[in-house]
Design an enzyme around this catalytic site. Structure first.
Site, short mmCIF file in Angstrom:
data_model
loop_
_atom_site.label_atom_id
_atom_site.label_comp_id
_atom_site.label_asym_id
_atom_site.label_seq_id
_atom_site.Cartn_x
_atom_site.Cartn_y
_atom_site.Cartn_z
N SER A 40 14.02 29.77 23.01
CA SER A 40 13.04 28.82 22.48
C SER A 40 12.04 28.46 23.57
O SER A 40 12.20 28.85 24.73
CB SER A 40 13.75 27.56 22.00
N LYS A 41 11.04 27.68 23.17
CA LYS A 41 9.98 27.26 24.09
C LYS A 41 10.54 26.64 25.37
O LYS A 41 9.92 26.71 26.42
CB LYS A 41 9.12 26.18 23.41
N ARG A 42 11.66 26.00 25.22
CA ARG A 42 12.33 25.37 26.37
C ARG A 42 12.57 26.37 27.51
O ARG A 42 12.55 26.01 28.67
CB ARG A 42 13.68 24.88 25.82
#
Ligand code: GLU
Length: 469
Positions: A249-251
């Site tokens: 994910s973007k994380r």
């Protein structure tokens, strides 16, 4: 693996709700390569029926991402919103043939049904109360003013089984599946149903998609069988995880394909990286797309989740950057550098600068950043410069400036520099550090001989005079 008994047609079917995720891009790449490998067709289908989440910007982001990667479809893009009439016609046909039926259960009734099942320790599922046989048996009459949903009459016994191209045999008992809603009360067809109609009508031979869709597959197969159509082969690709083992994910970093373009990755590097992420051909790490098409098969796709390795992608990008000439790189970094004030035609030749820096740059962003030091006036830290200008260093610098001919190459620069060192009793680092600070304002630069060549006599002399006053 089963043998292929029909023309190969694959499809990539993204829902346009954001951007082209690298996971989606990998699915698209495998669908594309599979079709190319088998001399088949690759189809792009935009699944835009979720009106609340689908946006024109997201459609554009997907098309841009696909085009940037060069994953061009042979057919499409097709848009599901433009095929509503087809879905409705198939629903009418299924109703007429008794393959589907109207269900008048209200939401409250369904809630109560589930509640009762849970209380009895059963898995909550629709109990089939509006199936035609039950309607006849119980003499049910449709309530006034209720808009029915349409449900598919799923088989009640037996099992659905398929040989998954990646996961192997998967079997799901029909008892696990209830009668799927294929059209809502307002008449709009549901997601799983549109997929089925499209896969059938677009004559898809191989459905290659993420394994988050595995639960949909038995339902889709049952509907395809009911329609009397040929069931495609299915292959479900494991998810992509971040370095910590959680779903990517973007994380974790950039997940949108076009973000990689923004950060100066080359499409060939991202393609090569994604190709290898969840598929392998021995120990081969670097290969062209032609090679990939030649090698690609579902049998070498990994059964378990792949881990995205940002460092490896950088390494591959550096490899592909180094394959480009100074001119090719210059064309690719010009816009980035103009944003930082670079003016074409001013300062040293950008192609020569790129050639000099390309080995050490992992991305075009890094290359542009490094190249910009050649186009701004060097402003070294005065204290750091003063420290380097000890003893005979200033004299040596002036001497070097006077000895440089109008035109010279790196070899000549090296000879001249050595003569200067000898004449002034200095060691190379003593002169080179001072020169780096004077010429480029920093101590980390490419080899000083090459820096001298790229900057040219005039600029070198100017800088030395300016710094030594
Ligand atoms: N539209 C689905 C998605 O974006 C893919 C459906 C499919 O491949 O069957 O996840």
């Amino acid at each position: 693996m089963s043998t292929i008994n029909r023309p190969v047609r694959t499809r990539f079917a993204p829902s346009p709700t954001g951007y082209l995720h690298v996971g989606g891009a990998r699915t698209a790449l495998y669908c594309w390569a599979f079709a190319r490998h088998h001399k088949g067709q690759f189809i792009l289908r935009v699944e835009d029926t979720d009106l609340e989440r689908s946006t024109p910007e997201a459609v554009k982001a997907i098309l841009d991402g696909m085009a940037w990667l060069g994953l061009n479809p042979d057919e499409g893009p097709f848009y599901q919103m433009q095929r509503m009439d087809r879905y409705r016609a198939v629903i009418d046909d299924m109703l007429a043939k008794g393959l589907a039926y109207r269900c008048y259960c209200s939401p409250a009734e369904l809630d109560a049904m589930r509640e009762q099942q849970r209380a009895a320790g059963l898995k909550p599922r629709y109990d089939g109360r509006w199936r035609p046989e039950n309607v006849a048996k119980k003499g049910l009459v449709p309530p006034e003013g209720v808009k029915p949903v349409i449900r598919f009459k799923n088989p009640t016994d037996g099992a659905v089984s398929w040989e998954d191209g990646v996961k192997g045999r998967i079997t799901i008992s029909n008892e696990e599946l209830d009668d799927l809603i294929i059209a809502r009360g307002d008449g709009t067809p549901t997601y799983n149903f549109c997929v089925v109609v499209d896969d059938v009508e677009m004559q898809i031979s191989h459905v290659i998609r993420g394994d988050d869709h595995i639960n949909n597959t038995p339902r889709q197969i049952n509907i395809i069988r009911a329609l009397g159509a040929q069931v495609p082969e299915y292959a479900h690709l494991p998810m992509i995880h971040g370095p910590d083992g959680e779903k990517l994910s973007k994380r974790h970093g950039a997940v949108s394909v076009m973000q990689y373009d923004d950060h100066g990755y080359l499409p060939e590097a991202l393609l090569n990286y994604l190709a290898r992420l969840g598929w392998s051909h021995g120990d081969d790490e670097i290969f062209s797309m032609d090679q990939f098409i030649d090698w690609f098969g579902l049998d070498h796709c990994s059964k378990s989740a792949a881990q995205f390795d940002f460092e490896k992608l950088k390494w591959l990008n550096n490899h592909y950057l180094r394959q480009l000439s100074g001119e090719q790189l210059a064309r690719r970094v010009t816009i980035r550098m103009k944003e930082e004030g670079f003016v074409e035609g001013c300062g040293p030749d950008l192609a020569a600068v790129c050639e000099l820096l390309k080995d050490r740059a992992n991305t075009l962003e890094e290359l542009a950043e490094a190249a910009s030091m050649f186009y701004v006036e060097a402003t070294p830290d005065p204290a750091a410069l003063a420290e380097k200008l000890h003893g005979t260093v200033p004299d040596a610098l002036r001497d070097l400036a006077s000895r440089l001919p109008e035109v010279f190459d790196a070899k000549q620069a090296s000879v001249i520099t050595k003569e200067v060192l000898l004449a002034h009793g200095l060691k190379m680092p003593q002169l080179a550090m001072a020169l780096r600070l004077i010429l480029l304002g920093r101590t980390e630069t490419p080899s000083i001989d090459q820096v001298l060549v790229v900057l040219g006599k005039r600029r070198v002399v100017q800088q030395i005079e300016r710094m030594l006053v």
